[in-house]
Design a protein around this motif. Structure first.
Motif, PDB file in Angstrom:
ATOM      1  N   PHE A  97       0.793  -1.369   0.088  1.00 23.52           N
ATOM      2  CA  PHE A  97       0.030   0.248  -0.021  1.00 23.52           C
ATOM      3  C   PHE A  97       0.788   1.258  -0.238  1.00 23.52           C
ATOM      4  O   PHE A  97       1.723   1.346   0.852  1.00 23.52           O
ATOM      5  CB  PHE A  97      -0.802  -0.009   1.208  1.00 23.52           C
ATOM      6  CG  PHE A  97      -1.894   1.046   1.361  1.00 23.52           C
ATOM      7  CD1 PHE A  97      -3.075   1.110   0.812  1.00 23.52           C
ATOM      8  CD2 PHE A  97      -1.361   2.403   1.915  1.00 23.52           C
ATOM      9  CE1 PHE A  97      -4.035   2.038   1.131  1.00 23.52           C
ATOM     10  CE2 PHE A  97      -2.226   3.334   2.132  1.00 23.52           C
ATOM     11  CZ  PHE A  97      -3.554   3.203   1.688  1.00 23.52           C
ATOM     12  N   ASP A  98       0.828   1.856  -0.921  1.00 27.21           N
ATOM     13  CA  ASP A  98       1.650   3.375  -0.937  1.00 27.21           C
ATOM     14  C   ASP A  98       1.104   4.283  -2.181  1.00 27.21           C
ATOM     15  O   ASP A  98       1.491   4.440  -3.132  1.00 27.21           O
ATOM     16  CB  ASP A  98       3.044   2.634  -1.648  1.00 27.21           C
ATOM     17  CG  ASP A  98       3.867   3.950  -1.671  1.00 27.21           C
ATOM     18  OD1 ASP A  98       3.838   4.961  -1.067  1.00 27.21           O
ATOM     19  OD2 ASP A  98       5.018   3.777  -2.543  1.00 27.21           O
ATOM     20  N   TYR A  99      -0.079   5.089  -1.693  1.00 25.14           N
ATOM     21  CA  TYR A  99      -0.483   5.821  -2.495  1.00 25.14           C
ATOM     22  C   TYR A  99       0.411   7.224  -2.621  1.00 25.14           C
ATOM     23  O   TYR A  99       0.454   7.922  -3.966  1.00 25.14           O
ATOM     24  CB  TYR A  99      -2.067   6.396  -2.215  1.00 25.14           C
ATOM     25  CG  TYR A  99      -1.720   7.155  -0.804  1.00 25.14           C
ATOM     26  CD1 TYR A  99      -1.611   8.824  -0.791  1.00 25.14           C
ATOM     27  CD2 TYR A  99      -1.964   6.610   0.578  1.00 25.14           C
ATOM     28  CE1 TYR A  99      -1.728   9.229   0.434  1.00 25.14           C
ATOM     29  CE2 TYR A  99      -1.854   7.152   1.543  1.00 25.14           C
ATOM     30  CZ  TYR A  99      -1.583   8.670   1.517  1.00 25.14           C
ATOM     31  OH  TYR A  99      -1.622   9.237   2.735  1.00 25.14           O
ATOM     32  N   GLN A 100       1.245   7.636  -1.667  1.00 24.18           N
ATOM     33  CA  GLN A 100       2.046   8.598  -1.848  1.00 24.18           C
ATOM     34  C   GLN A 100       3.389   8.522  -2.804  1.00 24.18           C
ATOM     35  O   GLN A 100       3.677   9.338  -3.410  1.00 24.18           O
ATOM     36  CB  GLN A 100       2.790   9.064  -0.434  1.00 24.18           C
ATOM     37  CG  GLN A 100       1.324   9.783   0.642  1.00 24.18           C
ATOM     38  CD  GLN A 100       2.284  10.008   1.818  1.00 24.18           C
ATOM     39  OE1 GLN A 100       2.830   9.221   2.362  1.00 24.18           O
ATOM     40  NE2 GLN A 100       1.896  11.003   2.346  1.00 24.18           N
ATOM     41  N   GLY A 101       3.408   7.311  -3.078  1.00 20.69           N
ATOM     42  CA  GLY A 101       4.652   7.008  -3.917  1.00 20.69           C
ATOM     43  C   GLY A 101       4.182   6.799  -5.507  1.00 20.69           C
ATOM     44  O   GLY A 101       4.874   6.583  -6.357  1.00 20.69           O
ATOM     45  N   ASN A 102       2.927   7.146  -5.763  1.00 24.38           N
ATOM     46  CA  ASN A 102       2.241   6.847  -7.252  1.00 24.38           C
ATOM     47  C   ASN A 102       2.433   8.132  -7.700  1.00 24.38           C
ATOM     48  O   ASN A 102       2.148   9.236  -7.390  1.00 24.38           O
ATOM     49  CB  ASN A 102       0.677   6.555  -6.781  1.00 24.38           C
ATOM     50  CG  ASN A 102       0.286   6.183  -8.306  1.00 24.38           C
ATOM     51  OD1 ASN A 102      -0.271   7.042  -8.951  1.00 24.38           O
ATOM     52  ND2 ASN A 102       0.111   4.812  -8.660  1.00 24.38           N
ATOM     53  N   TYR A 103       2.770   7.853  -8.985  1.00 24.46           N
ATOM     54  CA  TYR A 103       3.083   9.238  -9.850  1.00 24.46           C
ATOM     55  C   TYR A 103       1.769  10.051  -9.922  1.00 24.46           C
ATOM     56  O   TYR A 103       1.964  11.250  -9.859  1.00 24.46           O
ATOM     57  CB  TYR A 103       3.335   8.612 -11.446  1.00 24.46           C
ATOM     58  CG  TYR A 103       3.419   9.764 -12.476  1.00 24.46           C
ATOM     59  CD1 TYR A 103       4.698  10.481 -12.405  1.00 24.46           C
ATOM     60  CD2 TYR A 103       2.802  10.092 -13.246  1.00 24.46           C
ATOM     61  CE1 TYR A 103       5.099  11.703 -13.229  1.00 24.46           C
ATOM     62  CE2 TYR A 103       2.806  11.219 -14.237  1.00 24.46           C
ATOM     63  CZ  TYR A 103       3.825  11.872 -14.147  1.00 24.46           C
ATOM     64  OH  TYR A 103       4.326  12.926 -15.056  1.00 24.46           O
ATOM     65  N   GLY A 104       0.565   9.510 -10.131  1.00 21.29           N
ATOM     66  CA  GLY A 104      -0.648  10.362 -10.004  1.00 21.29           C
ATOM     67  C   GLY A 104      -0.780  11.165  -8.977  1.00 21.29           C
ATOM     68  O   GLY A 104      -0.990  12.257  -9.095  1.00 21.29           O
TER      69      GLY A 104
END
Length: 168
Positions: A97-104
């Motif tokens: 789980f890693d939303y902050q590391g996502n490009y978007g």
């Protein structure tokens, strides 16, 4: 972007790689449409409409009108949808789980046309929607939204709680 693509390939995150490519294609198409339409400030009702809304961002109050309000609401909606797809991709890749590391999430500019509100304000609200969409997509639940007619849609009550905009 190219370095990020190589990293995703190295990690064998095929779903996230495809999502990122799709995100970038949608972003480019959107920018191309806006550049082709050339904004006419003199005929834009935004510039003649009084501020009648206020919202709080970063501990400060900002004023806007209905066009700014609509854009911030769209930021949350777009963010939720993009987050949902990104969360699904990470889950399908069996990635953490890693939303902050996502490009978007990091980019946060999808849907921003450069008018009505600042880029920072838009990005903040996009990221708020993105985080919630990512959570729902990653965990395959519908705490913040629903999946309707092939689209991930944030619940109106959640959108209102995030934006917390008031009319004056």
């Amino acid at each position: 972007m190219e370095q990020r693509n190589r990293e995703l390939e190295r990690q064998r995150r095929n779903h996230q790689y495809r999502y990122q490519q799709d995100y970038y294609r949608r972003w480019l198409a959107q920018q191309s449409r806006w550049n082709a339409s050339r904004h006419d400030y003199y005929n834009d009702p935004y510039y003649y409409t009084a501020y009648n809304y206020r919202y709080n961002y970063g501990g400060r109050w900002y004023n806007t009108n209905r066009y700014g309000r609509d854009l911030l609401q769209q930021a949350i909606r777009d963010g939720y949808q993009e987050g949902w797809y990104a969360g699904q991709a990470d889950r399908n890749d069996r990635w953490r789980f890693d939303y902050q590391g996502n490009y978007g999430y990091m980019d946060g500019s999808y849907g921003y046309n450069g008018y009505y509100v600042s880029r920072n304000d838009y990005r903040y609200y996009f990221q708020q929607g993105f985080e919630r969409g990512y959570r729902d997509g990653y965990y395959r639940r519908y705490q913040y939204g629903r999946y309707d007619n092939g689209m991930a849609v944030i619940l109106p009550a959640i959108l209102g709680a995030i934006l917390n905009i008031s009319r004056y």
